[in-house]
Design an enzyme around this catalytic site. Structure first.
Site, PDB file in Angstrom:
ATOM      1  N   GLN A  64      43.905  13.873  92.255  1.00 44.53           N
ATOM      2  CA  GLN A  64      45.119  14.463  91.675  1.00 44.53           C
ATOM      3  C   GLN A  64      46.381  13.795  92.210  1.00 44.53           C
ATOM      4  OE1 GLN A  64      45.752  16.357  89.173  1.00 44.53           O
ATOM      5  NE2 GLN A  64      43.619  16.725  88.646  1.00 44.53           N
ATOM      6  N   SER A  65      46.324  12.501  92.449  1.00 44.80           N
ATOM      7  CA  SER A  65      47.488  11.773  92.966  1.00 44.80           C
ATOM      8  C   SER A  65      48.579  11.626  91.904  1.00 44.80           C
ATOM      9  CB  SER A  65      47.047  10.386  93.434  1.00 44.80           C
ATOM     10  OG  SER A  65      48.173   9.552  93.627  1.00 44.80           O
ATOM     11  N   ASN A  66      49.783  12.035  92.278  1.00 36.56           N
ATOM     12  CA  ASN A  66      50.940  11.787  91.407  1.00 36.56           C
ATOM     13  C   ASN A  66      51.321  10.317  91.433  1.00 36.56           C
ATOM     14  OD1 ASN A  66      51.536  14.666  90.851  1.00 36.56           O
ATOM     15  ND2 ASN A  66      51.911  14.717  93.064  1.00 36.56           N
TER      16      ASN A  66
END
Ligand SMILES: *Cc1c(COP(=O)(O)O)cnc(C)c1O
Length: 359
Positions: free
Chosen positions: A98-100
């Protein structure tokens, strides 16, 4: 949205004579442009009234337009600038599922007509369908990124080494890859985006007659925190900057920020204005760890949404807001606190299961 009503206090903390010249080579380093600036500074009147502490403001870097925004947009301007200067045609980056950061790297790469390869690390153990299929990872797929998985989420050097292997593979196929590294030991080009932001913020504060006594920002890789702190000090502003630890505890994070500041000074060719004593961090809101919730963070997420309709994520901005609330409560009503909203909106959907349990 800088409207005059909310900016009524004269700047005393801010050195009005700041000169961009003290930022050395910043203006001549290659930079791709995809962040319309300045981002707005807004007063959070409802939250201020609720807490009865310092006047609270927010800098809306979450509202940067590129692919749902966030702090990584400013950082990526310098990486993509460097990539273009090196005639790269493909960006490689590694991060959590879930890395931005990797989502924004995909967006930035597409804007610059490049391919994007993303290595996703398994960092958060208790994950579910939304975590693996919604939020940022969904957007990675929409942006057409080539995705790889890396099993050891805590092994930064290993993740970087794997990225180098992927890059070597691409080179053999005639591509020109550009690697954005995760670990220390590489020039912190991303921090330069927040050195610029420091200048932007001082101009905004100056124009609006604001004097911040405290700035609170999430501190993960530390690029945002280090860049902002470096830029403010280089420009002669002594405002207290607190980093909220979201990834590792205070001690190693201080070392990390210190390391970044030394490297920023080298890149810019100016003296390092940040002494280690000046690096303020709290890890009071980190437990139980990266991407996991605690009671203060849940309270902060609810309070920001229900007073200001400000949407925070559980990994970064929720924890930073918990720290900001804690600081604001301890300050008096004449003082001003600025919270830097670093984005993370899509992460809210990736963490739907976790959030649904507590909302
Ligand atoms: C990456 C990120 C941070 C932390 O920024 P660093 O520069 O890595 O310290 C904070 N907030 C959000 C939403 C992020 O995506």
């Amino acid at each position: 949205m800088v409207n005059q009503g909310i900016f009524s206090i004269l700047a005393g903390n801010v050195n009005m004579n700041f000169s961009p010249g003290s930022l050395g080579r910043l203006g001549v380093l290659p930079r791709a442009e995809f962040v319309p600036t300045p981002t707005s500074v807004e007063e959070m009147k409802n939250l201020t009234a609720h807490l009865a502490g310092a006047r609270m403001f927010v800098k809306r870097d979450d509202a940067i337009g590129l692919a749902m925004g966030g702090n990584k947009a400013r950082q990526l301007e310098f990486y993509l600038g460097d990539a273009i200067a090196q005639s790269a045609d493909t960006i490689l980056i590694t991060g959590a599922v879930q890395s931005n950061y990797v989502r924004m790297a995909a967006a930035a790469a597409r804007k610059m007509r490049m391919d994007i390869h993303i290595q996703l690390e398994e960092r958060v153990s208790d994950n579910d369908r939304a975590y693996r299929e919604s939020g940022n990872v969904l957007l990675d797929r929409m942006l057409g990124a080539t995705l790889y998985s890396y099993p050891k989420g805590e092994d930064e050097a290993g993740a970087d080494a794997r990225l180098e292997d992927l890059a070597a593979d691409l080179r053999r196929k005639g591509r020109r890859p550009y690697v954005i590294h995760l670990g220390l030991g590489h020039p912190p080009l991303g921090a330069l985006g927040y050195v610029r932001a420091a200048h932007e913020l001082l101009e905004q504060a100056h124009a609006a007659g604001l004097q911040f006594d405290e700035i609170v920002v999430a501190s993960g890789s530390g690029h945002t925190h280090a860049g902002l702190l470096f830029g403010l000090r280089a420009l002669g502003c002594r405002v207290h900057v607190t980093g909220a630890c979201v990834r590792r505890s205070r001690r190693p994070q201080i070392e990390r920020i210190s390391d970044h500041c030394g490297r920023i000074a080298t890149i810019l060719g100016v003296p390092n204005p940040v002494g280690d004593f000046d690096i303020a961090l709290t890890d009071d809101f980190l437990a139980p760890g990266y991407g996991q919730l605690n009671a203060s963070t849940v309270d902060a997420i609810k309070l920001a949404a229900r007073t200001e309709a400000l949407l925070l994520d559980p990994v970064y901005t929720g924890k930073a807001m918990a720290a900001a609330i804690d600081r604001a409560r301890a300050m008096d009503r004449e003082q001003q606190l600025l919270f830097v909203h670093t984005g993370g909106g899509p992460g809210i959907f990736g963490y739907a299961a976790l959030l649904n349990k507590v909302l």
